[in-house]
Design a protein around this motif. Structure first.
Motif, mmCIF file in Angstrom:
data_model
loop_
_atom_site.group_PDB
_atom_site.id
_atom_site.type_symbol
_atom_site.label_atom_id
_atom_site.label_comp_id
_atom_site.label_asym_id
_atom_site.label_seq_id
_atom_site.Cartn_x
_atom_site.Cartn_y
_atom_site.Cartn_z
ATOM 1 N N PHE A 83 15.532 7.620 -5.203
ATOM 2 C CA PHE A 83 14.960 7.375 -3.879
ATOM 3 C C PHE A 83 15.738 6.538 -3.154
ATOM 4 O O PHE A 83 16.338 6.625 -1.996
ATOM 5 C CB PHE A 83 13.523 7.066 -3.869
ATOM 6 N N TRP B 44 14.787 9.266 7.480
ATOM 7 C CA TRP B 44 13.794 9.820 6.370
ATOM 8 C C TRP B 44 12.398 9.694 6.794
ATOM 9 O O TRP B 44 11.332 10.002 6.261
ATOM 10 C CB TRP B 44 13.900 9.258 5.119
ATOM 11 N N ILE B 45 12.282 8.577 7.783
ATOM 12 C CA ILE B 45 10.800 8.304 8.344
ATOM 13 C C ILE B 45 10.478 9.306 9.296
ATOM 14 O O ILE B 45 9.335 9.710 9.483
ATOM 15 C CB ILE B 45 10.765 6.819 8.676
ATOM 16 N N VAL C 281 10.453 14.003 7.436
ATOM 17 C CA VAL C 281 9.970 14.000 5.952
ATOM 18 C C VAL C 281 10.590 15.097 5.195
ATOM 19 O O VAL C 281 10.325 15.034 3.906
ATOM 20 C CB VAL C 281 8.389 14.481 6.143
ATOM 21 N N LEU D 192 12.523 13.427 2.362
ATOM 22 C CA LEU D 192 11.594 12.804 1.367
ATOM 23 C C LEU D 192 11.328 13.951 0.328
ATOM 24 O O LEU D 192 11.622 13.748 -0.971
ATOM 25 C CB LEU D 192 10.282 12.292 1.915
ATOM 26 N N TYR D 193 11.447 15.184 1.015
ATOM 27 C CA TYR D 193 11.068 16.315 -0.258
ATOM 28 C C TYR D 193 12.359 16.616 -0.773
ATOM 29 O O TYR D 193 12.456 16.786 -2.070
ATOM 30 C CB TYR D 193 10.480 17.524 0.734
#
Lengths: 222, 222, 222
Positions: free
Chosen positions: A60, A81-82, A85, A88-89
């Motif tokens: 990450f 990335w915030i 999403v 994140l995936y």
């Protein structure tokens, strides 16, 4: 360049035009780059005393570290990335792949290395563009481009208590900085973005590949 | 103080007034401080396995780290070195100097040490002032002043995998914190800024010089 | 749940209602959590070559690191400890306690461990709530909750040049992440906040206590 693009470029126009279709899919490429960085981050702690969670965390950090540092330094919120999403995936998939197929991925290490090299080239130039769009001077944009590409790995190495890759490896961050400066020069000389992306990214990749193949490194401070 | 400034200060007024002319040139001093921090950062990795790029990167981090952390914590954008590109040039010059004249600069290490000490005094007080101007409470401003002066070195040491200077050296960050608190006390007691700058910076420098000369350090936790 | 809260919950309503009075005093609890984190941070460097200032600095970083990282990533200004100076006083008290009563506190290490465990449970859920209130997606909020609880310790370990706790210890950050996800699931299923807080925090604490008691850890990457 642009209108006046060199004959070398013209003669290769057909093949180049095929390649630059890639640029229409910049967003998927960003996700793939994030995925690859997450895999390489998770695999990087494989020999250490890290459990699965630690490996996932490291993947990450590696994947988001560079872009996060760039955006925090610029004050550009929300962070990529915030706000989206899917990044994140992409990271979760990368970490999962590292968990499920570690041996397979390690056998693929030449492929992974190539992906990682393409990744740093790609993220360097995207970082430069984002910084320019934010209104900073080109000198600052060049640094931001390099940070985008390499600082995820630097933060990862610092966390796992290793000398950061930046300080150890054959020409790495300096390839990114060179490519960033080239992109800026070509940009101000008027070259179309798609050509500029291709050329600058190729130069970063080439420097890195040649440096690794011939174990080239910059001289040390005496 | 201010109107009631002590007789000691009055008796030294002439010489002090000459010195405080320096404060008219605060901006050049900031650039010089950045230049010196970049040199000391680049030279700090001389014995390690770092190439020229790594040394330059380390000089850069050392020079901008403290102020960057302060501004990110305060949410003060743009960061100083992003808004004003001359700081970047000061760093490049410092790194270049470290590359071209390393032996000369190392022979000058007493001079460099003195410059570095003046630097931390100066940046501590400037950091306090910036934080106050941002509207935070004085307790927070004192911490921000200390961070401005020392966190560049802390980040540098963490990156190159050493115990940060903060934890190793004779009285260092605590000298900055003391000077920051003194500046705040004198500020709220009404002393004129120029005198306050001179006194607070001098106290930081003096504590640091005395601590190094007599190898003084704070006691450890038993 | 909420209206339909399970019979198990109903049958325990009286005792639970007494406990949830605690939630009326969330702010004091946050200060106490900060105080405890500062103590454990300051004591963590007791065996190293750190002086009193270094221990205080480490306590400070441990106490504010996680929440600061969360707020910087979200772009939520002012940071909690910059906007409310009482957090700074809680830290100073914790560091002072570590200085004055180190042996007493170390004898109390089981109590301290319990406090620390309650602390990470509590801060995880508060971090999730803060991120949700900021408008991010639940996946991001879960990460922010975990970061709030564990990143102070990670930054501390990185600064003192140790492999971060995250990578070494029995199930630690993963307990926080589990509790954060549970809180989100219960939240979206409509469970009242007070019950949700109690349940999610209890689950984090239980996982951690069981993991430490039976030395459970996640498997490693092969």
């Amino acid at each position: 360049m642009g209108e006046n693009s060199s004959s070398f470029l013209r003669s290769n126009l057909n093949s180049i035009q095929q390649i630059i279709k890639i640029m229409d899919i910049q967003y998927p490429l960003e996700l793939i780059g994030t995925f690859v960085f997450a895999i390489s981050g998770a695999l990087a702690v494989r020999d250490k005393e890290h459990d699965l969670f630690g490996a996932g965390f490291t993947g990450f950090i590696t994947a988001i570290g560079g872009g996060t540092l760039r955006d925090v330094l610029l004050g550009s919120y929300p962070l990529v990335w915030i706000g989206d999403v899917y990044f994140l995936y992409a990271i979760l998939l990368g970490v999962l792949a590292a968990f499920v197929f570690p041996r397979f991925l390690i056998k693929l290490r030449k492929t992974m290395f190539l992906f990682d090299t393409i990744g740093i080239g790609f993220f360097t130039v995207l970082g430069v563009e984002k910084a320019l769009a934010f209104g900073v001077r080109p000198e600052i944009a060049a640094i931001m481009g390099m940070f985008t590409a390499v600082m995820g790995g630097v933060i990862r190495d610092t966390l796992v208590n290793e000398i950061p890759i930046l300080f150890r490896k054959e020409i790495y961050a300096s390839a990114c900085l060179t490519g960033a400066i080239l992109y800026l020069l070509l940009n101000y000389s008027g070259l179309e973005r798609d050509y500029n992306l291709l050329i600058s990214i190729s130069v970063i990749i080439s420097i890195r590949l040649v440096a690794v193949k011939y174990k080239l490194s910059l001289p040390r401070l005496e």
